[in-house]
Design a protein around this motif. Sequence first.
Motif, PDB file in Angstrom:
ATOM      1  N   UNK A 113       0.817  -0.701   0.008  1.00 37.59           N
ATOM      2  CA  UNK A 113       0.203   0.618  -0.148  1.00 37.59           C
ATOM      3  C   UNK A 113       1.263   1.152  -0.299  1.00 37.59           C
ATOM      4  N   UNK A 114      -0.018   1.989  -0.275  1.00 39.27           N
ATOM      5  CA  UNK A 114       1.741   3.894  -0.836  1.00 39.27           C
ATOM      6  C   UNK A 114       1.113   3.848   1.276  1.00 39.27           C
ATOM      7  N   UNK A 115       2.343   4.896   0.964  1.00 39.54           N
ATOM      8  CA  UNK A 115       3.345   5.762   1.556  1.00 39.54           C
ATOM      9  C   UNK A 115       2.006   6.392   2.027  1.00 39.54           C
ATOM     10  N   UNK A 116       1.543   7.239   2.942  1.00 45.27           N
ATOM     11  CA  UNK A 116       0.709   8.802   3.386  1.00 45.27           C
ATOM     12  C   UNK A 116       0.666   9.587   4.370  1.00 45.27           C
ATOM     13  N   UNK A 117       0.226  10.364   4.353  1.00 45.76           N
ATOM     14  CA  UNK A 117       0.159  11.545   5.466  1.00 45.76           C
ATOM     15  C   UNK A 117      -1.441  12.280   5.466  1.00 45.76           C
ATOM     16  N   UNK A 118      -1.450  12.318   6.147  1.00 48.73           N
ATOM     17  CA  UNK A 118      -2.750  12.429   7.534  1.00 48.73           C
ATOM     18  C   UNK A 118      -2.512  13.605   7.671  1.00 48.73           C
ATOM     19  N   UNK A 119      -3.501  14.857   8.236  1.00 44.84           N
ATOM     20  CA  UNK A 119      -3.794  15.942   9.305  1.00 44.84           C
ATOM     21  C   UNK A 119      -5.149  15.478   9.915  1.00 44.84           C
ATOM     22  N   UNK A 120      -3.762  15.427  11.322  1.00 43.26           N
ATOM     23  CA  UNK A 120      -5.178  14.588  12.288  1.00 43.26           C
ATOM     24  C   UNK A 120      -6.409  16.070  12.592  1.00 43.26           C
ATOM     25  N   UNK A 121      -6.968  15.535  12.767  1.00 40.72           N
ATOM     26  CA  UNK A 121      -8.185  15.947  13.590  1.00 40.72           C
ATOM     27  C   UNK A 121      -8.021  16.195  15.130  1.00 40.72           C
ATOM     28  N   UNK A 122      -8.734  17.163  15.351  1.00 42.12           N
ATOM     29  CA  UNK A 122      -8.546  17.148  16.834  1.00 42.12           C
ATOM     30  C   UNK A 122      -8.082  15.315  17.581  1.00 42.12           C
ATOM     31  N   UNK A 123      -8.203  15.069  18.658  1.00 43.27           N
ATOM     32  CA  UNK A 123      -7.920  14.071  19.406  1.00 43.27           C
ATOM     33  C   UNK A 123      -9.160  14.663  20.680  1.00 43.27           C
ATOM     34  N   UNK A 124     -10.098  13.248  20.831  1.00 38.89           N
ATOM     35  CA  UNK A 124     -11.157  12.680  21.612  1.00 38.89           C
ATOM     36  C   UNK A 124      -9.936  12.395  22.581  1.00 38.89           C
ATOM     37  N   UNK A 125     -10.743  12.830  23.377  1.00 42.46           N
ATOM     38  CA  UNK A 125      -9.885  12.834  24.996  1.00 42.46           C
ATOM     39  C   UNK A 125      -8.546  12.481  25.573  1.00 42.46           C
ATOM     40  N   UNK A 126      -8.203  12.947  26.253  1.00 44.70           N
ATOM     41  CA  UNK A 126      -6.750  13.259  27.011  1.00 44.70           C
ATOM     42  C   UNK A 126      -5.798  12.388  26.857  1.00 44.70           C
ATOM     43  N   UNK A 127      -5.008  12.487  26.472  1.00 47.01           N
ATOM     44  CA  UNK A 127      -3.188  11.246  26.043  1.00 47.01           C
ATOM     45  C   UNK A 127      -2.990  11.235  24.975  1.00 47.01           C
ATOM     46  N   UNK A 128      -2.391  10.466  24.913  1.00 43.55           N
ATOM     47  CA  UNK A 128      -1.285  10.597  24.259  1.00 43.55           C
ATOM     48  C   UNK A 128      -1.372  10.943  23.082  1.00 43.55           C
ATOM     49  N   UNK A 129      -2.923  11.256  22.277  1.00 40.14           N
ATOM     50  CA  UNK A 129      -3.090  11.566  20.402  1.00 40.14           C
ATOM     51  C   UNK A 129      -3.653  13.299  20.797  1.00 40.14           C
ATOM     52  N   UNK A 130      -3.696  13.281  22.267  1.00 38.09           N
ATOM     53  CA  UNK A 130      -3.977  14.526  22.099  1.00 38.09           C
ATOM     54  C   UNK A 130      -2.854  15.651  21.465  1.00 38.09           C
ATOM     55  N   UNK A 131      -3.170  16.768  20.758  1.00 38.14           N
ATOM     56  CA  UNK A 131      -1.961  17.408  19.707  1.00 38.14           C
ATOM     57  C   UNK A 131      -1.711  16.693  18.648  1.00 38.14           C
ATOM     58  N   UNK A 132      -1.771  15.481  18.614  1.00 36.77           N
ATOM     59  CA  UNK A 132      -0.994  15.315  17.068  1.00 36.77           C
ATOM     60  C   UNK A 132      -1.618  15.872  16.216  1.00 36.77           C
ATOM     61  N   UNK A 133      -0.769  16.366  14.933  1.00 33.25           N
ATOM     62  CA  UNK A 133      -1.040  17.156  13.912  1.00 33.25           C
ATOM     63  C   UNK A 133      -1.458  16.668  12.580  1.00 33.25           C
TER      64      UNK A 133
END
Length: 173
Positions: A113-133
């Motif tokens: 499968x291809x390489x991919x770049x995704x722009x993250x939506x704001x995270x649900x919940x507090x934790x490691x995914x908070x602030x991911x861009x």
Amino acid sequence: MKTRQLASVTLTATLLGGFSLAAHANDVPADVQVPDGNEIAMETVGVGEITYACEMKDGAHEWVFKGPDAKLNDADGNQVGSYYGPPATWESSDGSKITGTQLATAPGGDGNIPFQLVEANPAEGDGHMSGVTYVQRLNTQGGVAPDMACSENNVGDEEVVEYQADYLFWKAS
């Protein structure tokens, strides 16, 4: 009918230990490079499956991507999250999760499968995914649509293929 197509995917999550994927940023195709002002917050290896279904699309029969189901492992091979969908969702073991919008892809090589770049939506919940861009998918192995006929004889059939990919999670620096 759902069947499994076993791909020759080498599950090398433990090989990731000892080096940083960030060190290989120069090897990343320009289309899927993360914009300046971001830094890697978490590096994982996704190991799992992708489901495809045989469907009629635009007047032709073809295998259509239905969704992933993968474990996200750290460099030591410990599960730290999951990747599933639809919609494409990356969830940390702490319960925080993100979805996103695909910005670009780049070839991942024959049978991958291809390489991919995704722009993250704001995270649900507090934790490691908070602030991911951004989420970057690199070093893909397997995961392409089945190499078998899709016709009126098997419309509705699902095939599951194995895959592996590195998922890098970026945050604003």
